[in-house]
Design an enzyme around this catalytic site. Structure first.
Site, PDB file in Angstrom:
ATOM      1  N   ARG A   1      54.769  51.659  58.982  1.00 25.50           N
ATOM      2  CA  ARG A   1      54.704  50.135  58.547  1.00 25.50           C
ATOM      3  C   ARG A   1      55.907  50.073  57.141  1.00 25.50           C
ATOM      4  NH1 ARG A   1      49.394  47.221  56.627  1.00 25.50           N
ATOM      5  NH2 ARG A   1      49.520  48.400  54.925  1.00 25.50           N
TER       6      ARG A   1
ATOM      7  N   ARG B   1      55.507  47.474  50.625  1.00 31.26           N
ATOM      8  CA  ARG B   1      54.270  47.086  49.701  1.00 31.26           C
ATOM      9  C   ARG B   1      54.184  48.484  48.753  1.00 31.26           C
ATOM     10  NH1 ARG B   1      49.726  45.169  53.731  1.00 31.26           N
ATOM     11  NH2 ARG B   1      48.480  46.364  52.359  1.00 31.26           N
TER      12      ARG B   1
ATOM     13  N   ARG C   1      31.515  51.278  45.562  1.00 30.97           N
ATOM     14  CA  ARG C   1      32.414  52.674  45.532  1.00 30.97           C
ATOM     15  C   ARG C   1      31.577  53.748  45.191  1.00 30.97           C
ATOM     16  NH1 ARG C   1      37.713  51.523  45.855  1.00 30.97           N
ATOM     17  NH2 ARG C   1      38.482  49.251  45.183  1.00 30.97           N
TER      18      ARG C   1
ATOM     19  N   ARG D   1      45.387  57.030  47.099  1.00 30.58           N
ATOM     20  CA  ARG D   1      44.229  56.277  47.284  1.00 30.58           C
ATOM     21  C   ARG D   1      43.479  56.836  48.446  1.00 30.58           C
ATOM     22  NH1 ARG D   1      46.264  51.123  49.231  1.00 30.58           N
ATOM     23  NH2 ARG D   1      44.235  50.396  48.717  1.00 30.58           N
TER      24      ARG D   1
END
Length: 195
Positions: free
Chosen positions: A127, A139, A88, A150
């Site tokens: 979605r 989700r 990362r 994020r």
């Protein structure tokens, strides 16, 4: 085959990793899963990680690399692996290079799924809306606020890893906005070149 999949959240890394695992008999290595497994197994590195996590801290690169080192020694990783969610940072990429070199290994490919982030946000929003319309739970990572957070974290912290690998001549970029099967075919093409 040893590879790293890069790209922002929602780019399709998980989907493609699952396909690669099934097609090539390699393992997908998720740092989160490995941390939890090492803690549960009580390995020396896992015990260090547990102490840090129990204190509410972030697990250091040194501990994460230690867990990856342990995992690479597992029999199921001998045929190869896909690192998803790692590295990362450039420091982690450098540490990974050193770890692999110490084991006489190297990455066969570093693949970045390149996406139009504005369209990606819309894809995730659609979605989530479709799930709600069907009466299904959305989700957690499809929540618009969570997803945008994020994505911001990826752009701030992780997007710098691709240029690191590009400078080393290892990065291959694939259009992550293409249909799933086309992305898979493009990845297979990159892997065939690397073989």
């Amino acid at each position: 085959m040893r590879l790293v999949l890069l790209g922002p959240p929602g780019a399709g890394k998980g989907t493609q990793a699952q396909r690669l695992v099934a097609r090539h008999g390699i393992v997908q290595l998720s740092t989160g899963d490995m941390l939890r497994a090492a803690v549960a197994a009580g390995t020396p590195v896992g015990l260090k990680a547990k102490a840090v996590m129990d204190a509410g801290g972030l697990v250091s690169d040194e501990i994460v690399i230690g867990i990856i080192a342990e995992r690479l020694d597992s029999p199921d990783a001998k045929n190869g692996f896909i690192l998803d969610g790692f590295p990362r940072t450039v420091a982690q990429a450098e540490a990974l290079d050193q770890l692999l070199a110490s084991k006489g290994l190297k990455l066969d490919a570093v693949i970045e799924l390149v996406v139009d982030q504005e369209k990606l946000v819309n894809r995730i929003l659609n979605r989530a809306a479709e799930a709600q319309a069907k009466g299904e739970a959305v989700r957690k990572d499809d929540d618009p606020v969570v997803f945008k957070t994020r994505l911001e974290a990826y752009n701030r912290d992780t997007a710098v890893v691709a240029p690191y690998y590009k400078a080393r001549g290892q990065l291959k970029q694939i259009d992550g906005m293409a249909p799933i099967d086309q992305v898979t075919a493009a990845i297979d093409g990159v892997l065939a070149e690397a073989a």
